[in-house]
Design a protein around this motif. Sequence first.
Motif, PDB file in Angstrom:
ATOM      1  N   UNK A 144      61.788 -30.218   5.711  1.00  0.00           N
ATOM      2  CA  UNK A 144      60.504 -30.785   5.295  1.00  0.00           C
ATOM      3  C   UNK A 144      59.776 -31.413   6.476  1.00  0.00           C
ATOM      4  N   UNK A 145      60.489 -32.192   7.267  1.00  0.00           N
ATOM      5  CA  UNK A 145      59.872 -32.833   8.433  1.00  0.00           C
ATOM      6  C   UNK A 145      59.305 -31.786   9.386  1.00  0.00           C
ATOM      7  N   UNK A 146      60.075 -30.741   9.623  1.00  0.00           N
ATOM      8  CA  UNK A 146      59.624 -29.680  10.533  1.00  0.00           C
ATOM      9  C   UNK A 146      58.329 -29.048  10.048  1.00  0.00           C
ATOM     10  N   UNK A 147      58.237 -28.799   8.744  1.00  0.00           N
ATOM     11  CA  UNK A 147      57.058 -28.135   8.193  1.00  0.00           C
ATOM     12  C   UNK A 147      55.843 -29.054   8.115  1.00  0.00           C
ATOM     13  N   UNK A 148      56.070 -30.306   7.734  1.00  0.00           N
ATOM     14  CA  UNK A 148      54.931 -31.205   7.553  1.00  0.00           C
ATOM     15  C   UNK A 148      54.426 -31.790   8.871  1.00  0.00           C
ATOM     16  N   UNK A 149      55.327 -32.014   9.819  1.00  0.00           N
ATOM     17  CA  UNK A 149      54.937 -32.731  11.035  1.00  0.00           C
ATOM     18  C   UNK A 149      54.946 -31.869  12.294  1.00  0.00           C
ATOM     19  N   UNK A 150      55.219 -30.576  12.136  1.00  0.00           N
ATOM     20  CA  UNK A 150      55.164 -29.685  13.290  1.00  0.00           C
ATOM     21  C   UNK A 150      53.797 -29.678  13.951  1.00  0.00           C
ATOM     22  N   UNK A 151      52.745 -29.839  13.161  1.00  0.00           N
ATOM     23  CA  UNK A 151      51.378 -29.852  13.704  1.00  0.00           C
ATOM     24  C   UNK A 151      51.159 -31.034  14.646  1.00  0.00           C
ATOM     25  N   UNK A 152      52.031 -32.039  14.535  1.00  0.00           N
ATOM     26  CA  UNK A 152      51.943 -33.205  15.416  1.00  0.00           C
ATOM     27  C   UNK A 152      52.948 -33.107  16.572  1.00  0.00           C
ATOM     28  N   UNK A 153      53.512 -31.914  16.745  1.00  0.00           N
ATOM     29  CA  UNK A 153      54.500 -31.678  17.795  1.00  0.00           C
ATOM     30  C   UNK A 153      55.768 -32.502  17.588  1.00  0.00           C
ATOM     31  N   UNK A 154      56.104 -32.734  16.328  1.00  0.00           N
ATOM     32  CA  UNK A 154      57.361 -33.404  15.993  1.00  0.00           C
ATOM     33  C   UNK A 154      58.353 -32.338  15.549  1.00  0.00           C
ATOM     34  N   UNK A 155      59.497 -32.293  16.213  1.00  0.00           N
ATOM     35  CA  UNK A 155      60.535 -31.333  15.877  1.00  0.00           C
ATOM     36  C   UNK A 155      61.702 -32.022  15.174  1.00  0.00           C
ATOM     37  N   UNK A 156      62.386 -31.293  14.308  1.00  0.00           N
ATOM     38  CA  UNK A 156      63.502 -31.871  13.558  1.00  0.00           C
ATOM     39  C   UNK A 156      64.661 -30.885  13.478  1.00  0.00           C
ATOM     40  N   UNK A 157      65.859 -31.397  13.593  1.00  0.00           N
ATOM     41  CA  UNK A 157      67.059 -30.588  13.518  1.00  0.00           C
ATOM     42  C   UNK A 157      68.146 -31.348  12.764  1.00  0.00           C
ATOM     43  N   UNK A 158      69.049 -30.608  12.144  1.00  0.00           N
ATOM     44  CA  UNK A 158      70.253 -31.221  11.595  1.00  0.00           C
ATOM     45  C   UNK A 158      71.458 -30.500  12.161  1.00  0.00           C
TER      46      UNK A 158
END
Length: 249
Positions: A168-182
């Motif tokens: 969810x974080x990757x999809x919603x905040x990718x436009x802000x150049x925020x990356x997420x991994x688990x």
Amino acid sequence: MLKGRVAVVTGATRGIGFATAKELAARGATVIVCSRDLASAQKAARRIGKKAQAAGLDISSAKSVSGFVKKIVAAHGRIDILVNNAGYPFDPKIWYKHMHRVSDGELDAVLEVDLKGTFRMTKAVLPVMAKKKGGVIVSISSTPAIAGYDQGAPYSLAKAGIVAMTKHVALEYGRHNVRAYSLALGNIATDATFNSMSAKAQKAAAQESAVKRWGRPEEVARIIAALAGDDFSFATGNTIVVDGGTVFL
């Protein structure tokens, strides 16, 4: 290299958290070593060196999380990396209990830290990262979250939620150049897991993976540090299995 970046590592006084904080600092980041026990955090920070700073933080408390993030931003102006490592301690009474015997209280205790604690920290840093147009969030999950397991139901549920949150974080905040991994971890030789088992159980667990051994906290730390850098700039939302070749996607 991570020079100039500010990294927050929860549960950073031992095991994977400490190894990660040490690795990030070695690569140039200013690392905030977090723990509910400030004295333990201070001791760990001293062991890491001048790039590490200690902070008291209870991820089960929204007030503690909010106050912590405000304090770090006031002091450093940014949070570039968040490593959600803190988790509910291994409890044999819960882990080995059949799912139909797990109480609401036991489930809530695990979810409060593993899932909701990760959510609180992620929620708190997202506006900071979005404003700065960049950031990396790495959250610790576990292989049962993707492959299933016949023990530790509350833990599996919590860790599966972390995988979903990462996407969810990757999809919603990718436009802000925020990356997420688990990271879906297998058998990693930390005090909390390895030393809680009998010698026979330790040997049996080592045979589960293709490489026939336990993983080391330092190996996990190096993966986290690589994700936190720019080498993975076009990858996000991924769940990376770190288990020596037991679960394959």
